[in-house]
Motif scaffolding. Sequence first.
Motif, mmCIF file in Angstrom:
data_model
loop_
_atom_site.group_PDB
_atom_site.id
_atom_site.type_symbol
_atom_site.label_atom_id
_atom_site.label_comp_id
_atom_site.label_asym_id
_atom_site.label_seq_id
_atom_site.Cartn_x
_atom_site.Cartn_y
_atom_site.Cartn_z
ATOM 1 N N GLY A 16 58.939 -19.847 -30.307
ATOM 2 C CA GLY A 16 58.502 -20.634 -29.432
ATOM 3 C C GLY A 16 59.850 -21.834 -28.862
ATOM 4 O O GLY A 16 60.584 -22.548 -29.043
ATOM 5 N N LEU A 17 60.281 -21.327 -30.745
ATOM 6 C CA LEU A 17 61.837 -22.010 -31.022
ATOM 7 C C LEU A 17 63.486 -21.667 -30.189
ATOM 8 O O LEU A 17 63.736 -22.297 -29.660
ATOM 9 C CB LEU A 17 62.046 -21.747 -32.116
ATOM 10 C CG LEU A 17 61.133 -22.446 -33.555
ATOM 11 C CD1 LEU A 17 61.174 -22.284 -34.799
ATOM 12 C CD2 LEU A 17 61.253 -24.328 -33.464
ATOM 13 N N LEU A 18 63.475 -20.091 -29.964
ATOM 14 C CA LEU A 18 64.531 -19.987 -29.189
ATOM 15 C C LEU A 18 64.286 -20.333 -27.576
ATOM 16 O O LEU A 18 65.174 -20.849 -27.010
ATOM 17 C CB LEU A 18 64.021 -18.842 -29.531
ATOM 18 C CG LEU A 18 65.082 -17.996 -30.672
ATOM 19 C CD1 LEU A 18 64.425 -16.187 -30.932
ATOM 20 C CD2 LEU A 18 65.993 -18.500 -30.438
ATOM 21 N N ALA A 19 62.631 -20.551 -27.509
ATOM 22 C CA ALA A 19 62.506 -20.605 -25.775
ATOM 23 C C ALA A 19 62.813 -22.396 -25.771
ATOM 24 O O ALA A 19 63.020 -22.531 -24.581
ATOM 25 C CB ALA A 19 60.889 -20.483 -25.551
ATOM 26 N N LYS A 35 69.707 -26.565 -23.483
ATOM 27 C CA LYS A 35 70.474 -26.137 -23.241
ATOM 28 C C LYS A 35 70.624 -26.029 -21.510
ATOM 29 O O LYS A 35 71.972 -26.452 -21.398
ATOM 30 C CB LYS A 35 70.692 -24.510 -23.465
ATOM 31 C CG LYS A 35 72.326 -24.313 -23.482
ATOM 32 C CD LYS A 35 72.522 -22.560 -23.987
ATOM 33 C CE LYS A 35 73.739 -22.561 -24.140
ATOM 34 N NZ LYS A 35 74.450 -21.168 -24.328
ATOM 35 N N ASN A 36 69.605 -25.534 -20.706
ATOM 36 C CA ASN A 36 69.527 -25.267 -19.724
ATOM 37 C C ASN A 36 69.120 -26.208 -18.647
ATOM 38 O O ASN A 36 69.044 -26.475 -17.334
ATOM 39 C CB ASN A 36 69.042 -24.106 -19.233
ATOM 40 C CG ASN A 36 69.985 -22.861 -19.608
ATOM 41 O OD1 ASN A 36 70.577 -22.035 -18.923
ATOM 42 N ND2 ASN A 36 69.200 -22.716 -20.886
ATOM 43 N N PRO A 96 61.978 -18.749 -14.011
ATOM 44 C CA PRO A 96 60.657 -19.385 -13.747
ATOM 45 C C PRO A 96 60.870 -21.029 -12.680
ATOM 46 O O PRO A 96 62.265 -21.524 -12.909
ATOM 47 C CB PRO A 96 60.729 -19.158 -14.974
ATOM 48 C CG PRO A 96 61.780 -19.673 -15.769
ATOM 49 C CD PRO A 96 62.409 -18.143 -15.269
ATOM 50 N N THR A 97 59.798 -21.409 -11.952
ATOM 51 C CA THR A 97 59.985 -23.076 -11.910
ATOM 52 C C THR A 97 59.909 -23.551 -12.979
ATOM 53 O O THR A 97 59.561 -24.712 -13.106
ATOM 54 C CB THR A 97 59.399 -23.505 -11.098
ATOM 55 O OG1 THR A 97 58.214 -22.741 -10.886
ATOM 56 C CG2 THR A 97 60.063 -22.392 -9.779
ATOM 57 N N SER A 98 58.745 -22.876 -13.927
ATOM 58 C CA SER A 98 57.900 -23.896 -15.411
ATOM 59 C C SER A 98 58.122 -22.564 -16.384
ATOM 60 O O SER A 98 58.521 -21.561 -16.331
ATOM 61 C CB SER A 98 57.062 -23.812 -14.448
ATOM 62 O OG SER A 98 57.135 -25.023 -14.037
ATOM 63 N N VAL A 99 58.547 -23.457 -17.378
ATOM 64 C CA VAL A 99 58.034 -22.501 -18.843
ATOM 65 C C VAL A 99 57.212 -23.283 -20.200
ATOM 66 O O VAL A 99 56.982 -24.841 -19.696
ATOM 67 C CB VAL A 99 59.346 -22.557 -19.468
ATOM 68 C CG1 VAL A 99 59.263 -21.973 -21.214
ATOM 69 C CG2 VAL A 99 60.250 -21.824 -18.854
ATOM 70 N N HIS A 100 56.488 -22.419 -20.201
ATOM 71 C CA HIS A 100 55.060 -23.333 -20.754
ATOM 72 C C HIS A 100 55.737 -22.078 -22.459
ATOM 73 O O HIS A 100 55.307 -21.446 -22.255
ATOM 74 C CB HIS A 100 53.951 -22.927 -20.846
ATOM 75 C CG HIS A 100 52.994 -23.799 -22.000
ATOM 76 N ND1 HIS A 100 52.497 -24.963 -21.875
ATOM 77 C CD2 HIS A 100 51.896 -23.330 -22.453
ATOM 78 C CE1 HIS A 100 51.522 -25.067 -22.603
ATOM 79 N NE2 HIS A 100 51.324 -23.978 -22.939
ATOM 80 N N ALA A 153 66.441 -15.473 -23.766
ATOM 81 C CA ALA A 153 67.393 -16.332 -22.458
ATOM 82 C C ALA A 153 67.469 -15.238 -21.618
ATOM 83 O O ALA A 153 67.097 -15.431 -20.062
ATOM 84 C CB ALA A 153 68.691 -16.620 -23.028
ATOM 85 N N ARG A 154 67.629 -13.951 -22.053
ATOM 86 C CA ARG A 154 67.551 -13.062 -20.493
ATOM 87 C C ARG A 154 66.260 -12.410 -20.417
ATOM 88 O O ARG A 154 65.789 -12.749 -18.874
ATOM 89 C CB ARG A 154 67.994 -11.763 -21.264
ATOM 90 C CG ARG A 154 69.507 -11.362 -21.412
ATOM 91 C CD ARG A 154 70.121 -9.956 -22.089
ATOM 92 N NE ARG A 154 69.748 -9.473 -22.933
ATOM 93 C CZ ARG A 154 70.351 -9.123 -24.311
ATOM 94 N NH1 ARG A 154 70.966 -10.021 -24.506
ATOM 95 N NH2 ARG A 154 69.385 -8.829 -24.986
ATOM 96 N N ALA A 155 64.600 -12.488 -20.760
ATOM 97 C CA ALA A 155 63.969 -12.578 -20.717
ATOM 98 C C ALA A 155 63.475 -13.354 -20.126
ATOM 99 O O ALA A 155 62.732 -13.175 -18.988
ATOM 100 C CB ALA A 155 62.768 -12.560 -21.577
#
Length: 353
Positions: A86-89, A95-96, A74-78, A66-68
């Motif tokens: 991948g699971l944590l992201a 959540k957000n 970012p405006t986007s996460v891939h 989460a901190r990273a």
Amino acid sequence: MTRITIVTDAWYPQVNGVVRSIENTNRELTRMGIEVSMITPQDFSSVPCPTYPEIRLSVASYSAVARAIEKFGPTSVHIATEGPLGLLARRWCLKNKLPFSTSYHTRFPEYVAARFPVPIRWLRAFVRWFHNAGNGCMVATASLERELSKLGLKNLLRWSRGIDQTLFHPRPLEDNPFGLPRPIFMTVSRIAVEKNLPAFLDLDLPGSKVVVGDGPERAELQRRYPHVLFTGMKTGEDLARAYAQADVFVFPSKTDTFGNTILEALASGVPVAAFPVTGPVDILEDGAGAGALNEDLRQACLDALSCPRDNARRLARNFTWEAASKQFLNNVLIAQGRKALPGRKGSFRALTS
């Protein structure tokens, strides 16, 4: 400004299609003025994957991931992989309430089932759960898109691949490359059970067989096939020179979702022999004599011997990382609910025309 965080469980020192695809895409995105941050196993402690110690599994906390992500803003996460990072992201994005995209690089259910006694239907359910939470899942080919759609995956987006044609290109042919008689039948692969290498190594073919690569099955296969040359892993110019000496590139895998090595061989002027499965069929089916597809892999190898090397090189020119990366960016925008870039809709071939 578009700022993309890419999260992947596959990264250096691994050398595979996932790593190469992300690396080349990042380079092109940077050239387009897109800011990219990476979250990879290099950022965390890791442990070896059971049965495949070359793959490291990250030991990361949710708060660290989460901190990273939040530090970059970012405006986007891939999310490129279905592993621990991948699971944590994925959890952070949900959540957000930040829409995110994913990609299906490997046949996760089949690869896990080949190593552990887990019912494949459970693994396929996991894949649906993981990817359908996102706003777009990128797949490399039309045949894979059809296959995953039947398994219940939604919001599928096409993201093809490219090839570095300044590195991989035809070179003068040696009389006895590797000190072996021609014809040279070569494969470049991670040497692992899912790559189906015995389907190639068992074939009765003229000339010589060469395997470039490394992996957990290498020692056993070298013992079983003493007349095959196993060169170990090659990279960069050394790898490109090896490709260019092959007479036929043999791709025995039935589980890859694309086959970046097929493009590397074609760009080197080497015709390809493969089974008519996802990946090879998408690249070679309309390839105008750049290779041969056949359920009888031996016949495909012999047929590919007569394919002109110029045809292979000509087909490879259809695949550029610039076009593939524009396609990736377009998919990211679509997943975010933003407008696609002008002229970026359609198939990969449309992007290259």
